[in-house]
Design a protein around this motif. Sequence first.
Motif, PDB file in Angstrom:
ATOM      1  N   LYS A  45       0.824  -1.200   0.000  1.00 37.39           N
ATOM      2  CA  LYS A  45       0.000   0.000   0.000  1.00 37.39           C
ATOM      3  C   LYS A  45       0.864   1.258   0.000  1.00 37.39           C
ATOM      4  N   ILE A  46       1.914   1.268   0.794  1.00 34.04           N
ATOM      5  CA  ILE A  46       2.736   2.476   0.887  1.00 34.04           C
ATOM      6  C   ILE A  46       3.448   2.756  -0.433  1.00 34.04           C
ATOM      7  N   LEU A  47       3.790   1.695  -1.172  1.00 31.85           N
ATOM      8  CA  LEU A  47       4.418   1.925  -2.472  1.00 31.85           C
ATOM      9  C   LEU A  47       3.411   2.440  -3.484  1.00 31.85           C
ATOM     10  N   TYR A  48       2.172   1.940  -3.428  1.00 32.46           N
ATOM     11  CA  TYR A  48       1.132   2.498  -4.293  1.00 32.46           C
ATOM     12  C   TYR A  48       0.926   3.986  -3.992  1.00 32.46           C
ATOM     13  N   ASN A  49       0.933   4.347  -2.704  1.00 27.04           N
ATOM     14  CA  ASN A  49       0.831   5.759  -2.326  1.00 27.04           C
ATOM     15  C   ASN A  49       1.972   6.562  -2.946  1.00 27.04           C
ATOM     16  N   PHE A  50       3.188   6.045  -2.802  1.00 30.36           N
ATOM     17  CA  PHE A  50       4.389   6.726  -3.291  1.00 30.36           C
ATOM     18  C   PHE A  50       4.329   6.903  -4.811  1.00 30.36           C
ATOM     19  N   ILE A  51       3.980   5.833  -5.515  1.00 30.68           N
ATOM     20  CA  ILE A  51       3.889   5.884  -6.974  1.00 30.68           C
ATOM     21  C   ILE A  51       2.782   6.831  -7.417  1.00 30.68           C
ATOM     22  N   ALA A  52       1.647   6.808  -6.708  1.00 30.26           N
ATOM     23  CA  ALA A  52       0.522   7.677  -7.072  1.00 30.26           C
ATOM     24  C   ALA A  52       0.921   9.143  -6.981  1.00 30.26           C
ATOM     25  N   GLY A  53       1.740   9.485  -5.979  1.00 27.90           N
ATOM     26  CA  GLY A  53       2.230  10.857  -5.870  1.00 27.90           C
ATOM     27  C   GLY A  53       3.111  11.236  -7.041  1.00 27.90           C
ATOM     28  N   ILE A  90       1.997   9.672  -0.196  1.00 30.56           N
ATOM     29  CA  ILE A  90       1.840   8.966   1.082  1.00 30.56           C
ATOM     30  C   ILE A  90       0.989   9.786   2.042  1.00 30.56           C
ATOM     31  N   GLU A  91       1.302  11.084   2.155  1.00 29.97           N
ATOM     32  CA  GLU A  91       0.591  11.939   3.105  1.00 29.97           C
ATOM     33  C   GLU A  91      -0.884  12.086   2.735  1.00 29.97           C
ATOM     34  N   ARG A  92      -1.203  12.024   1.451  1.00 28.24           N
ATOM     35  CA  ARG A  92      -2.589  12.188   1.009  1.00 28.24           C
ATOM     36  C   ARG A  92      -3.276  10.840   0.762  1.00 28.24           C
ATOM     37  N   ASN A  93      -2.543   9.749   1.029  1.00 33.54           N
ATOM     38  CA  ASN A  93      -3.086   8.395   0.876  1.00 33.54           C
ATOM     39  C   ASN A  93      -3.643   8.169  -0.531  1.00 33.54           C
ATOM     40  N   LEU A  94      -2.882   8.601  -1.538  1.00 34.40           N
ATOM     41  CA  LEU A  94      -3.313   8.454  -2.929  1.00 34.40           C
ATOM     42  C   LEU A  94      -3.169   7.011  -3.383  1.00 34.40           C
ATOM     43  N   ASP A  95      -3.986   6.626  -4.338  1.00 31.54           N
ATOM     44  CA  ASP A  95      -3.892   5.296  -4.938  1.00 31.54           C
ATOM     45  C   ASP A  95      -3.798   5.464  -6.447  1.00 31.54           C
ATOM     46  N   VAL A  96      -3.435   4.400  -7.137  1.00 31.59           N
ATOM     47  CA  VAL A  96      -3.239   4.483  -8.576  1.00 31.59           C
ATOM     48  C   VAL A  96      -3.679   3.186  -9.234  1.00 31.59           C
ATOM     49  N   GLU A  97      -4.319   3.293 -10.374  1.00 31.57           N
ATOM     50  CA  GLU A  97      -4.657   2.118 -11.169  1.00 31.57           C
ATOM     51  C   GLU A  97      -3.417   1.665 -11.939  1.00 31.57           C
ATOM     52  N   VAL A  98      -3.371   0.376 -12.237  1.00 30.08           N
ATOM     53  CA  VAL A  98      -2.177  -0.166 -12.889  1.00 30.08           C
ATOM     54  C   VAL A  98      -2.498  -0.623 -14.307  1.00 30.08           C
ATOM     55  N   ASN A  99      -1.438  -0.667 -15.117  1.00 32.53           N
ATOM     56  CA  ASN A  99      -1.511  -1.161 -16.494  1.00 32.53           C
ATOM     57  C   ASN A  99      -2.532  -0.424 -17.344  1.00 32.53           C
ATOM     58  N   GLN A 100      -2.639   0.895 -17.113  1.00 26.86           N
ATOM     59  CA  GLN A 100      -3.474   1.721 -17.975  1.00 26.86           C
ATOM     60  C   GLN A 100      -2.934   3.137 -18.023  1.00 26.86           C
ATOM     61  N   SER A 101      -3.188   3.808 -19.120  1.00 27.61           N
ATOM     62  CA  SER A 101      -2.752   5.195 -19.279  1.00 27.61           C
ATOM     63  C   SER A 101      -3.585   6.094 -18.374  1.00 27.61           C
ATOM     64  N   LEU A 102      -2.901   6.993 -17.675  1.00 31.50           N
ATOM     65  CA  LEU A 102      -3.568   7.857 -16.702  1.00 31.50           C
ATOM     66  C   LEU A 102      -3.505   9.324 -17.091  1.00 31.50           C
ATOM     67  N   GLY A 103      -3.177   9.594 -18.343  1.00 27.51           N
ATOM     68  CA  GLY A 103      -3.100  10.973 -18.786  1.00 27.51           C
ATOM     69  C   GLY A 103      -2.157  11.113 -19.957  1.00 27.51           C
ATOM     70  N   ILE A 104      -1.868  12.353 -20.310  1.00 22.50           N
ATOM     71  CA  ILE A 104      -0.985  12.630 -21.443  1.00 22.50           C
ATOM     72  C   ILE A 104       0.214  13.440 -20.952  1.00 22.50           C
ATOM     73  N   LEU A 105       1.386  12.989 -21.290  1.00 19.28           N
ATOM     74  CA  LEU A 105       2.612  13.682 -20.898  1.00 19.28           C
ATOM     75  C   LEU A 105       2.898  14.853 -21.835  1.00 19.28           C
ATOM     76  N   PRO A 106       3.611  15.869 -21.353  1.00 17.77           N
ATOM     77  CA  PRO A 106       4.054  16.948 -22.246  1.00 17.77           C
ATOM     78  C   PRO A 106       4.897  16.381 -23.384  1.00 17.77           C
ATOM     79  N   THR A 107       4.768  16.964 -24.559  1.00 21.42           N
ATOM     80  CA  THR A 107       5.525  16.491 -25.722  1.00 21.42           C
ATOM     81  C   THR A 107       6.618  17.467 -26.142  1.00 21.42           C
TER      82      THR A 107
END
Length: 427
Positions: A268-276, A355-372
Motif C-alpha cells: 500500500k505504501i508503495l502504491y501511495n508513493f507511486i501515485a504521488g 503517502i501523506e494524502r493516501n493516494l492510490d493508482v490504477e495499474v496497467n493503464q494510461s492515466l493521462g498525457i505527458l508533455p511532448t
Amino acid sequence: MLKDEILELLKSGRIDYVRVVFVDILGNVRGRSLRRAEFEKVLNERGVEYSESLILLDYRDEPIRSTYADMFAQADLATFSVIPYLERTGRVLSYLTQIDGSPHPLCSRSLLIKGIQKLEEVGLKLQVAFEPTFYLIKFKDSRAVPADEARAFSLEGLMEEQNLLKDLIKNLGSSNIKVQSVNKHYGPGQYEITFSLSDVLEAADSLIFARETIRDTARSYNAYSTFMPKPFRNYPSSSMDIFLKILDKDNNPVGVDANDSKGLGLSKILYNFIAGIIEHLPSIIAIASPTINSYKRFKEVVTPTIMGVGTERHFVLRIPVTYKDYGIIEFRLADPLANPYLLLSSLIFSGIDGIERNLDVEVNQSLGILPTSLREAVKSLDKDTKLKYNLGQEIINTFVELKNKEIEDYEGEITDWEINAYLKSGW
C-alpha cells in the motif's frame, strides 16, 4: 574518507592537487583545482569562494542574470576520492552555502539532503541505481560520428571497445563507484552502464563522478563521450533508467506485499508513493527530460511515454517481472543529462505527497498525457505550486528561467534544415 585520513593522505605527498567541485542547477560540474596546502586551509574556513554566476549559467555558459552575490563550496569530505588516471590528484564534492554559512537556496545537493530527511520523518529510506546510456563518438570531416559500427547488444561492440571499457570499469572501481554491468546498447557506438543500488545521496554523487570518468577515459582513447539525449537523427536516443527501492528505517524492504489485490505484489505504501509521482509526473518530466533535444527522442517507438505504472516497457513507471523478488521499480523517462539531485528530490517529494494524502493508482493503464515538448513540461512545472513549494520556489523559478532562455535561444536560431527547405522557396 574521514578528515584525519584525508589530512594524512595529503601529508604523505601522494596528493598534490584537490578538485573542489559542485553541481549547478542544470547538473553541470563546476569547480577549481587547489594545491594541497590551499585545500587544507579552506577545510578550516567557510570553503572555496565562488561567484554565484557559476550556478546560473545555461548550457552554453551564458549567464541568465546581471548581478551576483558570493557563495562558498563547502567540501563534503565523505565524497573525497583519488582520481586514478591523474597524477596525485583528488576530488571532492561540495555543498553550496551563503556568506553566513546557511545552505544556498540554489544548491540541489542540499535539496536532496532535505528530501532524505523528509523521508526519514515518515520512517522510510530510498535506495537508487542509475542506468545511463551514452555514445562514444569521433569526429570525421568536423562532424560527430559513432566511434564504432557495432549492432544492438552485439558482442562485436564489447570487443571493439574492450580496452576502453576495461579501463573505464577499473577507473570507476578505483573511485568507489560500484558497477553492476556494462552493455553494448542499441545504437552504433552506444553503451550502457548499470550501477549498483546504493543510498540516495551516494547514488547521485556516483553518477556525477561517473560522467566525468566516462568523459576522461574516452579522451585517453582519442574518443569523446556524449550524454546528449539524441545526438544522431537516424540512431536510437540515450536515456537513463532509475531503479528505486523503498526501505524502512531498519533497512527492511517495505514495497512488497504478496497479497496485493492488484496482482503486482506492491504494498500500500508503495502504491501511495507511486501515485504521488504519477500526479506530479507532467512537472517531473521537465527535470527528468530537461532539454529541447530530449523531446525528439519521445518520437521513437521504444521510448516509454505511457503516463502510468505497469508491467509493459512503455510505462514511465515499470514493475519488472522480478519485482516480488527484489522490490525494485523502474522510472524510465530520464535523460543522462538530468541533474540527479534535483530529479531524485522531485521523485521523493512527489512520493511523500502521495503517502501523506493516501493516494492510490490504477495499474496497467494510461492515466493521462505527458508533455511532448520542453515548453509544455516547463509550464506544467511552473504551475505545480505544491511541488514548487516542497522543492523550493527559488530553485524551481531559476530552473524555469534557465529553461525559458534555452527555448528562446533555440527558437531564435536558423538551422541547416530551414536553409535547405526555405532558401529557394518561391523561386
